[in-house]
Design an enzyme around this catalytic site. Structure first.
Site, PDB file in Angstrom:
ATOM      1  N   CYS A 127       7.204   3.110  -2.529  1.00  0.00           N
ATOM      2  CA  CYS A 127       8.560   2.555  -2.481  1.00  0.00           C
ATOM      3  C   CYS A 127       8.509   1.424  -3.727  1.00  0.00           C
ATOM      4  CB  CYS A 127       8.967   2.084  -1.313  1.00  0.00           C
ATOM      5  SG  CYS A 127       9.352   3.485  -0.245  1.00  0.00           S
ATOM      6  N   GLU A 172       9.872  -1.333  -3.441  1.00  0.00           N
ATOM      7  CA  GLU A 172       9.675  -2.765  -2.877  1.00  0.00           C
ATOM      8  C   GLU A 172       8.323  -3.014  -2.813  1.00  0.00           C
ATOM      9  OE1 GLU A 172      11.504  -0.239  -1.819  1.00  0.00           O
ATOM     10  OE2 GLU A 172      12.766  -1.131  -0.259  1.00  0.00           O
TER      11      GLU A 172
END
Ligand code: THU
Length: 133
Positions: A53, A55
């Protein structure tokens, strides 16, 4: 740096996404106390569980430049979602370990929606190092 500027950085990071399988590009940006910004985008793989991901890539990018938890001011993420893009469960667990618990998390979409939260709200009763003692 203003909060909305960090959201713009997350949108910029999104352009670096490698997402040929989901076609769902996500960008993220971490701001530090010294004003540095570390970017991340989601990076996918034909072996789907290996996808990473945005993040986590942004946070790991910061840590790989020597940044520590208390250096981090806030995190922004952005995707082309209807509402503000929300971090997945795995990212919430990583955020709970590597970001200050009250650091603003700015969840954004491409239509100008931005919702501010923090990891205490996103992951109450988080598993942590204290549970290992
Ligand atoms: N994704 C992120 O990068 N961040 C999130 O919080 C949600 C999901 C990515 C993972 C995968 O590459 C794609 O979005 C679809 O799930």
């Amino acid at each position: 740096m203003e909060k909305l500027e960090l959201v713009e950085k997350a949108k910029e990071a999104r352009k670096l996404s490698y997402s040929p399988y989901s076609h769902f590009a996500v960008g993220a940006a971490v701001l530090t106390k010294s004003g540095e910004v570390f970017l991340g985008a989601n990076v996918e793989n034909s072996s789907y569980p290996l996808c990473m991901c945005a993040e986590r890539n942004a946070i790991y990018n910061a840590y790989m430049h020597g940044i520590k938890k208390d250096d981090i001011v806030m995190l922004a993420l952005a995707a082309d979602t209807e509402g503000p893009c929300s971090p997945c469960g795995a990212c919430r667990q990583v955020i709970s370990e590597l970001l200050p618990s009250d650091a603003p998390i700015l969840m954004a979409n491409l239509k100008g929606k931005v919702q501010e939260t923090n990891i205490k709200e996103l992951l109450p009763f988080a598993f942590s190092e204290d549970d290992l003692k």
